[in-house]
Design an enzyme around this catalytic site. Structure first.
Site, PDB file in Angstrom:
ATOM      1  N   GLY A  17       0.771  -1.184  -0.105  1.00  0.00           N
ATOM      2  CA  GLY A  17       0.012  -0.090   0.227  1.00  0.00           C
ATOM      3  C   GLY A  17       0.797   1.239   0.038  1.00  0.00           C
ATOM      4  O   GLY A  17       1.999   1.076   0.221  1.00  0.00           O
ATOM      5  N   LYS A  18       0.274   2.343  -0.250  1.00  0.00           N
ATOM      6  CA  LYS A  18       0.832   3.328  -0.177  1.00  0.00           C
ATOM      7  C   LYS A  18       0.035   4.809   0.099  1.00  0.00           C
ATOM      8  O   LYS A  18      -1.037   4.716  -0.343  1.00  0.00           O
ATOM      9  CB  LYS A  18       1.639   3.860  -1.328  1.00  0.00           C
ATOM     10  CG  LYS A  18       2.975   5.099  -1.067  1.00  0.00           C
ATOM     11  CD  LYS A  18       4.207   4.192  -0.484  1.00  0.00           C
ATOM     12  CE  LYS A  18       5.396   5.078  -0.575  1.00  0.00           C
ATOM     13  NZ  LYS A  18       6.532   3.975  -0.457  1.00  0.00           N
ATOM     14  N   GLY A  19       0.401   5.718   0.756  1.00  0.00           N
ATOM     15  CA  GLY A  19      -0.222   6.960   1.002  1.00  0.00           C
ATOM     16  C   GLY A  19       0.393   8.232   0.665  1.00  0.00           C
ATOM     17  O   GLY A  19       1.665   8.243   0.725  1.00  0.00           O
TER      18      GLY A  19
END
Ligand code: GLU
Length: 418
Positions: free
Chosen positions: A105-107
């Protein structure tokens, strides 16, 4: 530096290149190339002068077949939906390359954090944590630092989550301060794996990293630690840079003194322990043995790649080479250790942090570094084996072949339901 290459398209091309060497159905390849879900939201916060500001924020959960979504949170004006999608996909294949039990994931928030006070950044970070709260959790999705975020932001997110959930759950996020449940060795981990991977690459070529000259583009956490550890291994760091420009000295630059200068003045430029000032593009084309891009995506495009003179590139940044640059570097016989192995030390020690948080039992720095070295060296060996047995064009495709097969195996083993 190329602004017109979309990093999400680069990720998809890298997956296609590797999948061509594997027996994977088209339907599954589509899954492997696209995120499962994306949060895209507004953060509206009060600034110190009482006015309101609204910032765009994202979290992409790309693939959870191998475990909870895992990956950092970036604060940068260049953050947008496609960048976050690409970065989250790279996390999937990074975790699979080093064999740690996570998806990806990444934000990020589209923001220049230098425009905001510390109090404003805390309010913005807590607002983001409130938006992230339904998604994250130590068994669901576990954020971490990335460009322009660090222990401070991780501590705030942990506190916001734990307060709202009325619990203690330090493993909800990694990259925290030691006293907030962080791990020894986490701050240095990305630079450490970048240097370990480079050491293995030189050994593969029958050479010793201690004899290497090194140039490092970018002097944030990953870049400066890479320079420091390369220097400690006996290599000569001849050039380093940041977004303001670069410095060069053929006799070597003291990485710690250069960092002190940057801390005091805001840049490595002007450091008295170097003889010349050069541009970032000059640095990337220096005649050095080891080149470390440690800044942002697309630092080297096909045009610039024609002028790269290094023998080995170890990617501390995510996505610093465009796919077309990769093709040029194959022709030029430059050995590229891909980001999904070279910079995997960060997420690997995040994994150690999470394990320690869950066990409430903490390791020495020596144990962290030893376990990290074992994982990086084993992953490098797996990559070389894939490279040689499948007769692949470069190490990047080899890493993706290993990683995609692991994700596919997990997907297949889960079976069909309902
Ligand atoms: N942001 C880092 C990366 O790109 C670390 C991620 C993590 O520790 O989860 O790999």
């Amino acid at each position: 530096m190329s602004d017109d290459v979309n990093p999400f398209e680069s990720l998809q091309e890298q997956i296609d290149d590797a999948a061509a060497h594997l027996d994977v159905s088209d339907g599954l390849i589509t899954r492997l190339k696209n995120p499962e879900r994306i949060l895209e939201t507004n953060l509206t916060v009060e600034l110190d002068d009482g006015s309101l500001d609204t910032l765009r924020a994202y979290r992409s959960e790309f693939n959870g077949d191998r475990g909870p979504y895992k990956g950092g949170i970036r604060y940068h004006p260049g953050v947008d939906r496609d960048e976050v999608k690409a970065l989250s996909g790279w996390m999937v294949y990074k975790c699979a390359t080093v064999g740690i039990p996570y998806g990806g994931g990444k934000g990020g928030i589209s923001i220049d954090p230098s425009d905001y006070s510390e109090e404003e950044l805390e309010r913005i970070t807590r607002a983001f944590a409130v938006e992230l709260r339904p998604l994250i959790g130590e068994d669901k999705d576990i954020p971490a630092p990335d460009v322009n975020t660090g222990q401070r932001e991780m501590n705030w997110i942990k506190d916001t989550y734990e307060t709202l959930e009325n619990t203690t759950e330090p493993g909800v996020i990694t990259g925290k301060d030691i006293d907030s449940g962080g791990s020894e060795g986490r701050v240095e981990a990305t630079g450490r794996s970048t240097v370990l991977a480079a050491r293995e690459a030189f050994e593969y070529l029958g050479r010793d990293i201690a004899d290497a000259t090194v140039a490092v583009q970018g002097y944030g956490n990953a870049g400066w630690i890479t320079a420091k550890l390369a220097d400690e291994m006996g290599a000569t760091v001849v050039s380093v840079s940041d977004s303001s420009g670069g410095i060069y000295d053929e006799d070597g630059i003291d990485p710690v003194a250069a960092k002190d200068h940057k801390r005091e003045t805001g840049s490595v430029v002007g450091f008295h322990g170097a003889t010349e000032e050069i541009s970032n593009d000059d640095l990337l084309t220096l005649d050095v043995d080891l080149l470390v891009p440690a800044a942002l995506e697309n630092a080297i495009d096909a045009d610039l790649a024609e002028d790269v003179s290094a023998d080995v590139i170890s990617e501390a940044a995510n996505g610093p080479l465009t796919p077309d640059a990769d093709d040029v570097l194959v022709d030029e016989d430059v050995l590229v250790v891909p980001d999904i192995l070279a910079n995997a030390g960060g997420v690997t020690v995040s994994y150690f942090e999470w394990v320690q948080n869950r066990q409430r039992f903490y390791w020495s720095e020596e144990k962290v570094n030893d376990e990290l070295e074992t994982i990086i060296v084993d992953a490098f060996d797996d990559l070389v084996e894939a490279y040689e047995t499948h007769d692949l064009p470069n190490f990047r495709t080899a890493a993706y072949v290993v990683a995609i097969q692991r994700v596919v195996d997990a997907y297949d083993q889960a079976g069909t339901w309902p």
